[in-house]
Structures are given as structure tokens and as C-alpha cells.
Scaffold this motif. Structure first.
Motif, mmCIF file in Angstrom:
data_model
loop_
_atom_site.group_PDB
_atom_site.id
_atom_site.type_symbol
_atom_site.label_atom_id
_atom_site.label_comp_id
_atom_site.label_asym_id
_atom_site.label_seq_id
_atom_site.Cartn_x
_atom_site.Cartn_y
_atom_site.Cartn_z
ATOM 1 N N ARG A 147 42.696 42.229 33.804
ATOM 2 C CA ARG A 147 42.654 42.757 35.172
ATOM 3 C C ARG A 147 41.844 44.040 35.322
ATOM 4 N NH1 ARG A 147 46.158 39.851 38.455
ATOM 5 N NH2 ARG A 147 47.664 38.559 37.354
ATOM 6 N N GLN A 153 39.331 32.954 38.345
ATOM 7 C CA GLN A 153 40.397 32.689 39.309
ATOM 8 C C GLN A 153 40.251 33.639 40.490
ATOM 9 O OE1 GLN A 153 44.424 31.885 37.876
ATOM 10 N NE2 GLN A 153 43.719 32.217 35.778
ATOM 11 N N GLY A 154 40.033 33.063 41.658
ATOM 12 C CA GLY A 154 39.830 33.870 42.851
ATOM 13 C C GLY A 154 40.996 34.765 43.189
ATOM 14 N N LYS A 155 42.219 34.316 42.896
ATOM 15 C CA LYS A 155 43.389 35.127 43.246
ATOM 16 C C LYS A 155 43.412 36.451 42.490
ATOM 17 C CE LYS A 155 46.530 33.090 39.800
ATOM 18 N NZ LYS A 155 47.779 32.331 39.589
ATOM 19 N N ASN A 214 40.589 38.769 44.529
ATOM 20 C CA ASN A 214 40.692 39.023 45.962
ATOM 21 C C ASN A 214 41.106 40.455 46.298
ATOM 22 O OD1 ASN A 214 40.037 36.342 46.375
ATOM 23 N ND2 ASN A 214 42.151 35.671 46.647
#
Length: 376
Positions: free
Chosen positions: A125, A135-137, A140
């Protein structure tokens, strides 16, 4: 109101104690822990060898920084690279930090910026690791990502071959996508990656943060494929619960990370190294790895025998997934917790099974019995 930020969706239970595979919450209720702190507690909770190693080191020296040589780093590095093609190690505090180091090393060594990663991957992260994640989540709301990451479909040979050219510095992937659904690299895809790297002089970065340190039944999951990464990242199970990460690299990369190019204040501190050495002394024993393979085979057989055939069983070693088709698994995980089994998801439709590497067949039987009552 809590004094904490709300960035975690907390479970109802508050775990306060653990021994082996069993943990206990603040009300005294006991659970089988088949999360292992998300593939971290490799030798189970409060393993005596780890407890002793940490206690002994805590009475000598906690921190001195990397301004000085730390003997434990040399010992752990040697254990990690023994009987491999790797030559050097760098220590940090987490998987995300290890992946940041890998990205920096690949870009600096090649003089190129373009890195290929894959959909449903998870690399961390921090901004570089997040940008590598497919992974788009995870992306975002955080604005522009680090540039020059191309994210391709996983296990798609044609998509890979279509983008391979002289601009590519590295290909970065997980052997099994733990967060993305317990998806394993296919033999065909591994062969295509190996060929692309050989043909174009591309560095291969393998993220074994979740699969490394015995989790799949061998020291490292790549050992079960044709792949020979130039860079590999580790964390999670390496410390058995103590924060530690590592990046391994081949001999050709040594000069690229010269003094001042990369660093960390806490990475490789004496406490972390004492614990990691204790973990590796157990996990890397051939008999222990064989035990993991045997227990895994038993686990898979029991899942296939006891669960309806509509559920798929995927993964390797003690990183397994129960695929639930289009059904979301969140309610199953809650029901399991109420029945005394702690689980975690892998994407919306897969239950991830991550018991300690010390799990017994009796504990597996208990867990499968609970799963059977939930997945009907």
C-alpha cells in the motif's frame, strides 16, 4: 469515538492470547486460527523457540541502526540464500517495503522505468507497491500513481507477448495471488515469462511475501516452477509474527545498491534477526517441509471429500482457497467465526485457508467439519 483512524473493518472478536493454532478472545472463547495473522504466524502463536530467541536478544541489544554491522543479518541472509541462485539480501520491516526496494533496484540497475505486473495482484500500500498492484480498490482516491506500470491479465501468454519490448525493466508477479483469489501461476505462463526475460534481458521480480518461507511446501514457491527470479521479496512468515521483510538479489545486482542508494532505520534490527533466524532454523529443515507437504495433501483431500463439488479447491501447501463461484464469502467468514474458526477472504468469492505451518491433522479435521456445516 475511537482514538484510531477507521481504515480497518474490525472483527467483533478481540483476540488476547494464543498458543499454537488456538487463540482466545477477551470473553474466553477459543478459536482455531486459520488466518495465521494473514500468513504471518508461521510456527503458530507463542512458539517456544521464537519466544526464547526474542527474550534472549531483548536482554542484549534492541537497536543500533545500519550505521553498524549487525551479525544477525549475515546469519539470516546466509540461511535465505543457501542452495539458491541468490547472492545477497537486504532487510526491511514489511512486504511493502521489500517490494519498494525491489522496484527501486530494478529501475536503477536497468536504467529503465517500465515494469509489467498483473491484474488481481497485491504488492502493498505504499505508492510504488500500490502502483504495481492490479486492483482498482487499492488505487481509488489517492490521485496519480507512480508511472510506467503496465498491468496485464494474469496467466495470459498472448497479452504478455504483445507488450514485451526493449523498454521493459522488469516483470513482477506473485507465484500465487493470495489477496486476488488464490490464483496460481500456470506452467505455460511461467515458461512464457522465463522466455521473455531471457530474450530481452528483463529482470524478474517474484513477490513471495505470502508464499515464501515454507508456506507452499518448499522454501520458496518459485522452486516449484521453471522461474529463476533475479529479485525476490519476503516478509510475513519470515518473522513468525515479528515485523521483518527482506529482498534477495542475484550477484549481478550487488553494485547497484551502493552506499546511500537505499536504507531503513529499523530494518534488520537485532530483535528481528534473532526471531527470523529461529524461524528459518525450523521451517527450512527438509523434514519440516515434507511435513507441510503431507499435511497439505491431507487438507486438500478432506476438503474435496467433505465439501460439495460445486466448491473449487485451489492453491498449494498451506495457502489454500475454497472458490465459491459467484457467491460472496463475507457471510461464511462471519459464520465460521461464530463457530470457532477464524478465516479470511481472498477477493469477494474465495475463502482463504492459512493455518500455521505447524497445524495438525486433528485441527484440520475440526476446521473442515465447521466448513462443512457452513458451506452446504
Amino acid at each position: 469515538m475511537s482514538a484510531l483512524f477507521g481504515n480497518y473493518g474490525k472483527r467483533r472478536s478481540q483476540i488476547v492470547k494464543g498458543q499454537g493454532t488456538i487463540v482466545e478472545d477477551s470473553t474466553g472463547k477459543q478459536y482455531l486460527d486459520f488466518t495465521s495473522g494473514i500468513a504471518v504466524v508461521s510456527l503458530g502463536h507463542a512458539h517456544p523457540a521464537i519466544v526464547q530467541a526474542l527474550q534472549d536478544q531483548s536482554e542484549k541489544l534492541w537497536h543500533i541502526s545500519n550505521l553498524f554491522g549487525i551479525p544477525g543479518q549475515e546469519k539470516v541472509a546466509q540461511k535465505l540464500i543457501d542452495n539458491t541462485h541468490f547472492a545477497h539480501a537486504f532487510f526491511c520491516n514489511s512486504g511493502a517495503e521489500a517490494n519498494e526496494a525491489a522496484i527501486k533496484l530494478a529501475r536503477k540497475h536497468t536504467g529503465k522505468n517500465h515494469i509489467i505486473t498483473f491484474e488481481k495482484s497485491f504488492h502493498g500500500r505504499t505508492f510504488g507497491a500500490m502502483s504495481a498492484t492490479g486492483q482498482g480498490k487499492v488505487h481509488n482516491g489517492f490521485g496519480p500513481l507512480v508511472e510506467k506500470f503496465t498491468i496485464l491479465p494474469f496467466n495470459d501468454v498472448a497479452a504478455l507477448e504483445a507488450v514485451i519490448d526493449d523498454s521493459v525493466a522488469a516483470i513482477m508477479l506473485e507465484m500465487i495471488q493470495g489477496e486476488g483469489g488464490v490464483n496460481s501461476v500456470s506452467a505455460e505462463f511461467a515458461a512464457a515469462i522465463a522466455k521473455a526475460c531471457d530474450d530481452k534481458g528483463i529482470l524478474l521480480i517474484v513477490d513471495e511475501v505470502q508464499t515464501g518461507i515454507g508456506r507452499t511446501g518448499t522454501r520458496y514457491a518459485f522452486e516449484q516452477t521453471v522461474l529463476k527470479p533475479h529479485i525476490m521479496t519476503l516478509a510475513k512468515g519470515l518473522g513468525g509474527g515479528f515485523p521483518v521483510g527482506a529482498m534477495l538479489g542475484t550477484a549481478e545486482l550487488h553494485a547497484t545498491f551502493s552506499p546511500g542508494t537505499h536504507g531503513t532505520t529499523f530494518g534488520g534490527n537485532p530483535l528481528a534477526m534473532s526471531v527470523a533466524e529461529a524461524v528459518l532454523s525450523h521451517v527450512f529443515e527438509p523434514s519440516f517441509l515434507q511435513q507441510i507437504q503431507g499435511v497439505s495433501a491431507y487438507f486438500v483431500a478432506q476438503l474435496k471429500e467433505q465439501l460439495p463439488s460445486s466448491y473449487s479447491i485451489q492453491g498449494q501447501g498451506l495457502l489454500l482457497g475454497v472458490g465459491c463461484g459467484e457467491t460472496e464469502v463475507a457471510s461464511y467468514i462471519v459464520a465460521a467465526e461464530e463457530s470457532g474458526l477464524l478465516l479470511v477472504g481472498a477477493g469477494p468469492n474465495v475463502i482463504r485457508l492459512l493455518p500455521p505451518l505447524t497445524v495438525t491433522k486433528e485441527e484440520i479435521d475440526e476446521a473442515v467439519a465447521i466448513l462443512k456445516t457452513i458451506l452446504h
